[in-house]
Design a protein around this motif. Structure first.
Motif, PDB file in Angstrom:
ATOM      1  N   LYS A   1      55.485  -3.210  41.492  1.00 13.61           N
ATOM      2  CA  LYS A   1      54.668  -3.688  40.588  1.00 13.61           C
ATOM      3  C   LYS A   1      53.210  -3.978  41.445  1.00 13.61           C
ATOM      4  CE  LYS A   1      57.798  -5.914  37.714  1.00 13.61           C
ATOM      5  NZ  LYS A   1      57.547  -5.302  36.496  1.00 13.61           N
TER       6      LYS A   1
ATOM      7  N   PRO B   1      47.566  -2.991  34.650  1.00 12.39           N
ATOM      8  CA  PRO B   1      48.281  -2.174  35.857  1.00 12.39           C
ATOM      9  C   PRO B   1      47.432  -2.058  37.066  1.00 12.39           C
ATOM     10  CG  PRO B   1      48.529  -1.396  33.463  1.00 12.39           C
ATOM     11  CD  PRO B   1      47.329  -2.325  33.632  1.00 12.39           C
TER      12      PRO B   1
ATOM     13  N   GLY C   1      50.345 -10.712  26.010  1.00 10.21           N
ATOM     14  CA  GLY C   1      49.143  -9.712  25.735  1.00 10.21           C
ATOM     15  C   GLY C   1      48.004 -10.256  24.989  1.00 10.21           C
TER      16      GLY C   1
ATOM     17  N   SER D   1      50.994  -7.378  35.611  1.00  5.26           N
ATOM     18  CA  SER D   1      51.062  -6.081  35.655  1.00  5.26           C
ATOM     19  C   SER D   1      51.089  -5.231  34.520  1.00  5.26           C
ATOM     20  CB  SER D   1      52.408  -5.807  36.504  1.00  5.26           C
ATOM     21  OG  SER D   1      52.603  -6.399  37.681  1.00  5.26           O
ATOM     22  N   LYS D   2      51.538  -6.002  33.242  1.00  4.95           N
ATOM     23  CA  LYS D   2      51.543  -5.261  32.052  1.00  4.95           C
ATOM     24  C   LYS D   2      50.151  -5.343  31.384  1.00  4.95           C
ATOM     25  CE  LYS D   2      56.174  -6.334  30.956  1.00  4.95           C
ATOM     26  NZ  LYS D   2      57.373  -7.460  29.991  1.00  4.95           N
TER      27      LYS D   2
ATOM     28  N   THR E   1      54.646 -10.392  36.421  1.00  5.80           N
ATOM     29  CA  THR E   1      55.098  -9.383  35.673  1.00  5.80           C
ATOM     30  C   THR E   1      54.081  -9.422  34.436  1.00  5.80           C
ATOM     31  OG1 THR E   1      57.196  -9.899  36.085  1.00  5.80           O
ATOM     32  CG2 THR E   1      57.040  -8.734  33.896  1.00  5.80           C
ATOM     33  N   HIS E   2      53.664 -10.284  33.940  1.00  4.06           N
ATOM     34  CA  HIS E   2      52.605 -10.072  32.778  1.00  4.06           C
ATOM     35  C   HIS E   2      51.519  -9.694  33.252  1.00  4.06           C
ATOM     36  CE1 HIS E   2      54.900 -13.847  30.804  1.00  4.06           C
ATOM     37  NE2 HIS E   2      55.516 -12.820  30.679  1.00  4.06           N
TER      38      HIS E   2
END
Length: 331
Positions: A157, A138, A270, A134-135, A131-132
């Motif tokens: 994802k 991307p 991030g 992919s953010k 999840t992280h």
């Protein structure tokens, strides 16, 4: 080549290509025949082929129509035979597309790209990591390998799922491990700690055997397997049990400080935690002054590394020296 050899070669084609080849032969054949039978109605072979395509597709523009009885008989044969093949072709094509999609979701399709990150094992840690990633990136290709999953858990994802034993070459080759840049091996917590660590190290050996240059990160649950993971070629080792125990002990002794730390880390998604070298203008300044200078540049100073010693949040009067490395958080 003998007829038997040609037939055997033809039968090895995918069913979609076999049906399509029959349709093309039939259209060219009937288009040529109708041109020869009725040259006035169908001046060129291309006109005949156009008519055959329109007829078999059941569109029926009516711009070319056979006038003679023999021509109409040919049209009847084409409608009965050709339309069936065309319908079969599209049904087969749709069924093949659905089958391929199902195979992709079930982890049976090999990955053909490169510069991907491979993640071994599906669990809460793998979910958070994907999840992280992919953010933050991307566009990065993520390959998830797991033996227990039935379907891709994160198809939206940019995750390519491979079902299989990650310690086996066939599974790793499906993930195109030779072109991967990084591999993260998570511990299987459905097994006891010793077995989970041995499986992780076995998987690491298999990965390094196929791609010795891949950067590997391994989750280890027992401290006495850390050396074995290093011998197997692990570039980084994450001792989950030790990290968890630190947080729990801190919670017991500090009454909520660990929770505050975890909330702070959650807000830092991030950001990058890294060491930077001390610059000339910061030498002999206090930790407080350096911290203030870096904050103006949107850099948060949290500690200092001096040789083998590390100082996290030292006193405000702590002096920065020339060889110090600064532990910072950057956007």
């Amino acid at each position: 080549m003998k007829v038997g050899g040609l037939l055997a070669s033809y039968l090895r084609w995918h069913v979609v290509y076999r049906i399509l080849s029959i349709i093309l032969i039939m259209i060219i054949l009937f288009g040529t025949i109708i041109h020869l039978l009725e040259p006035n109605q169908f001046p060129t072979i291309f006109d005949g082929i156009w008519w055959a395509i329109i007829t078999t597709s059941t569109v029926g523009y009516g711009d070319f129509v056979p006038a003679s009885t023999i021509g109409r008989l040919v049209a009847i044969i084409l409608i009965l035979a050709g339309t069936g093949f065309v319908t079969t072709y599209f049904v087969t094509l749709a069924a093949t597309a659905v089958a391929k999609e199902n195979e992709f979701m079930e982890g049976k399709i090999s990955f053909k790209g490169e510069h991907q990150i491979i993640i071994i094992g599906w669990n809460g840690r793998a979910y958070e990591t994907i999840t992280h990633l992919s953010k933050l990136k991307p566009s990065i290709e993520i390959i998830l390998i797991d033996e227990s999953l039935e379907h891709n858990p994160l198809p939206n994802k940019n995750v390519h799922f491979i079902k299989g034993n990650p310690s086996q070459d066939d599974t790793l080759k499906k993930a195109n491990v030779n072109s991967a840049i990084m591999a993260l091996i998570t511990a299987d917590q459905s097994k006891d700690e010793l077995t989970a660590d041995m499986n992780s190290i076995l998987t690491l050996l298999a990965i390094k055997g196929l791609n010795c240059n891949i950067y590997s990160i391994v989750e280890i649950l027992t401290s006495h397997h850390v050396n074995n993971a290093e011998r197997a070629g692990a570039d980084e080792i994450v001792e989950t049990t030790k990290l968890s125990s630190y947080v729990m002990v801190n919670s017991l002794l500090s009454h909520g400080m660990a929770h505050t730390l975890l909330k702070m880390l959650d807000h830092l998604k991030g950001s990058k935690i890294m060491y930077i070298q001390t610059t000339t203008d910061l030498i002999n300044q206090t930790f407080r002054d350096v911290s203030h200078s870096l904050l103006c540049k949107r850099i948060l100073l949290i500690g200092v590394k001096r040789g083998d010693e590390s100082y996290v949040n030292p006193s405000h009067s702590f002096l920065i020296k020339a060889q110090d490395e600064l532990l910072v958080i950057m956007d």
